[in-house]
Scaffold this motif. Sequence first.
Motif, PDB file in Angstrom:
ATOM      1  N   MET A  80       0.847  -1.203   0.000  1.00 18.25           N
ATOM      2  CA  MET A  80       0.000   0.000   0.000  1.00 18.25           C
ATOM      3  C   MET A  80       0.881   1.252   0.000  1.00 18.25           C
ATOM      4  O   MET A  80       1.786   1.374   0.826  1.00 18.25           O
ATOM      5  N   ARG A  81       0.621   2.154  -0.939  1.00 14.83           N
ATOM      6  CA  ARG A  81       1.382   3.407  -0.984  1.00 14.83           C
ATOM      7  C   ARG A  81       0.971   4.311   0.176  1.00 14.83           C
ATOM      8  O   ARG A  81      -0.198   4.381   0.547  1.00 14.83           O
ATOM      9  N   ARG A  82       1.931   5.006   0.719  1.00 11.29           N
ATOM     10  CA  ARG A  82       1.667   5.865   1.871  1.00 11.29           C
ATOM     11  C   ARG A  82       1.152   7.241   1.423  1.00 11.29           C
ATOM     12  O   ARG A  82       1.540   7.751   0.369  1.00 11.29           O
ATOM     13  N   LEU A  83       0.309   7.834   2.258  1.00  9.71           N
ATOM     14  CA  LEU A  83      -0.087   9.234   2.101  1.00  9.71           C
ATOM     15  C   LEU A  83       0.525  10.005   3.273  1.00  9.71           C
ATOM     16  O   LEU A  83      -0.002   9.974   4.383  1.00  9.71           O
ATOM     17  N   PRO A  84       1.653  10.699   3.048  1.00 13.26           N
ATOM     18  CA  PRO A  84       2.274  11.458   4.140  1.00 13.26           C
ATOM     19  C   PRO A  84       1.473  12.733   4.439  1.00 13.26           C
ATOM     20  O   PRO A  84       1.071  13.459   3.529  1.00 13.26           O
ATOM     21  N   VAL A  85       1.252  12.981   5.714  1.00 18.52           N
ATOM     22  CA  VAL A  85       0.533  14.178   6.161  1.00 18.52           C
ATOM     23  C   VAL A  85       1.422  14.900   7.176  1.00 18.52           C
ATOM     24  O   VAL A  85       1.770  14.336   8.217  1.00 18.52           O
ATOM     25  N   TYR A  86       1.785  16.136   6.852  1.00 20.34           N
ATOM     26  CA  TYR A  86       2.632  16.928   7.744  1.00 20.34           C
ATOM     27  C   TYR A  86       1.796  18.016   8.419  1.00 20.34           C
ATOM     28  O   TYR A  86       1.073  18.758   7.746  1.00 20.34           O
TER      29      TYR A  86
END
Length: 211
Positions: free
Chosen positions: A1-7
């Motif tokens: 699963m590809r990650r969704l980075p949230v900063y």
Amino acid sequence: MRRLPVYLLLDTSGSMKGEPIESVKVGLEAMIASLRQDPFALESVYISIITFDREVKQIMPLTELETMQLPLIETPDSGPTHLGAALEMLCQKVDNEVQLSMPEKKGDWMPLLFIMTDGKPSDLQKYNQMIPEIKKRHFGSIIACAAGAKADTQPLELLTTQVYSLDTTDSATFRQFFKWVSTSVSVGNRSIGTTDELILPPPPQEVNKVI
């Protein structure tokens, strides 16, 4: 699963001490709880938190939603708001943490960035220098929040067209804001790959779009 980075970039300068920062903590807990109800987010969302006052700290590196624990968030008694330095650290962390696509393997989705401040950058020269650097990182969306009556939206408008304001910094308002953030992340998690720009859900009445 590809990650969704949230900063998440959070203002922890002296003016946030007391009820405002405690309200932010309540809002963050609500955001995390809400995202964990979304099976898509649970599989792909990774969250990082960077705080900024006189010092800039990444108090949580990119961490998967399922296992993350909200770290201690502290505020000094007084001091400047080094948002420019926070953007500089953000660029460094994105370069180190976000996985780029390769011919043999797809990398992470374009990261999402949420900024919350109750003032304006004390290091304005650094802030202005970092704006083009942030834009080079190709965030999927940059959402900036000016919290409270003393927050200045003008510098934020140089960084993104998605600028919102909060009239107050109490727990109810921050809870609604971070609930909206969680909804935005969930929407982004479903729409990534199908659209170039995240279409945000309508904000609650406590969150005002700055035109």
